[in-house]
Design an enzyme around this catalytic site. Structure first.
Site, mmCIF file in Angstrom:
data_model
loop_
_atom_site.group_PDB
_atom_site.id
_atom_site.type_symbol
_atom_site.label_atom_id
_atom_site.label_comp_id
_atom_site.label_asym_id
_atom_site.label_seq_id
_atom_site.Cartn_x
_atom_site.Cartn_y
_atom_site.Cartn_z
ATOM 1 N N SER A 57 0.797 -1.227 0.000
ATOM 2 C CA SER A 57 0.000 0.000 0.000
ATOM 3 C C SER A 57 0.833 1.282 0.000
ATOM 4 O O SER A 57 0.309 2.348 -0.288
ATOM 5 C CB SER A 57 -0.955 0.016 1.197
ATOM 6 N N HIS A 96 1.154 4.259 6.888
ATOM 7 C CA HIS A 96 0.593 5.104 5.833
ATOM 8 C C HIS A 96 1.021 6.554 6.000
ATOM 9 O O HIS A 96 1.613 6.925 7.007
ATOM 10 C CB HIS A 96 -0.930 5.004 5.805
ATOM 11 N N ASP A 123 -7.916 6.215 4.632
ATOM 12 C CA ASP A 123 -7.947 5.069 5.554
ATOM 13 C C ASP A 123 -9.176 5.004 6.458
ATOM 14 O O ASP A 123 -9.209 4.185 7.368
ATOM 15 C CB ASP A 123 -6.709 5.088 6.450
#
Length: 180
Positions: A57, A96, A123
């Site tokens: 990701s 992230h 998210d």
């Protein structure tokens, strides 16, 4: 198989003093690793100073198997920071990028929104039910450095536990049967 038979024979031929010495050596190694981990926790301010990227990701910045070194500072979070955070109900932390920060005056409180670089959406679907923003307390730390691909060993041992147990057994035999 001959190696295992030789190892077992070597263990049988050891006297009590040699056996105790080998187990103390093994305990010393394990204690040293734990002490190093605790020192890293104190130096970085993070409960988990080192994490492995487990998904794609964050590509192309970070790839699966990269190791990230984290630091937890009191500095405010900024858009663009790479953070690792925990979400209630998810056992594995998520790596992230911060894409939005809403600070609440001078109190030091902030609402943080994150997104994986390779993901299309933010998210919010990862957060706890009904939660739309992260709080700074949920963030384990910011990525300050990384080593590419080294974390693959961890991924392989997590995905194939038999390899982990075999490796631990072989290393344990080597330590116990080594002379001197």
């Amino acid at each position: 198989m001959e190696w295992i038979a030789n190892s077992v024979e070597s263990i049988k031929s050891m006297n009590i003093r040699d056996t105790l010495t080998q187990f103390i050596t093994l305990g010393t190694i394990a204690s040293t690793v734990l002490i190093i981990w605790k020192v890293l926790m104190c130096l970085t301010g993070s409960e988990s100073p080192v994490v492995v990227v487990l998904s794609g990701s964050m590509e192309p910045g970070f790839r699966r198997g990269d190791i990230l070194f984290l630091h937890r500072s009191r500095a405010p979070f900024r858009t663009g920071d790479i953070v690792v955070y925990n979400v209630e109900g998810r056992p594995i932390p998520i790596v992230h990028r911060v894409i939005e920060v809403h600070e609440e005056g001078n109190k030091g409180n902030a609402d943080i929104l994150t997104k994986g670089d390779a993901n299309l959406l933010d998210d919010r679907s990862f957060y706890a039910n009904g939660q739309h923003w992260l709080k700074p307390q949920q963030i384990i730390g910011r990525a300050v450095a990384f080593v590419p691909y080294v974390g693959w060993a961890t991924i392989i041992m997590t995905e194939k536990p038999i390899i982990k147990y075999m490796l631990m057994g072989v290393l344990g035999l080597l330590v116990i049967t080594s002379k001197g």
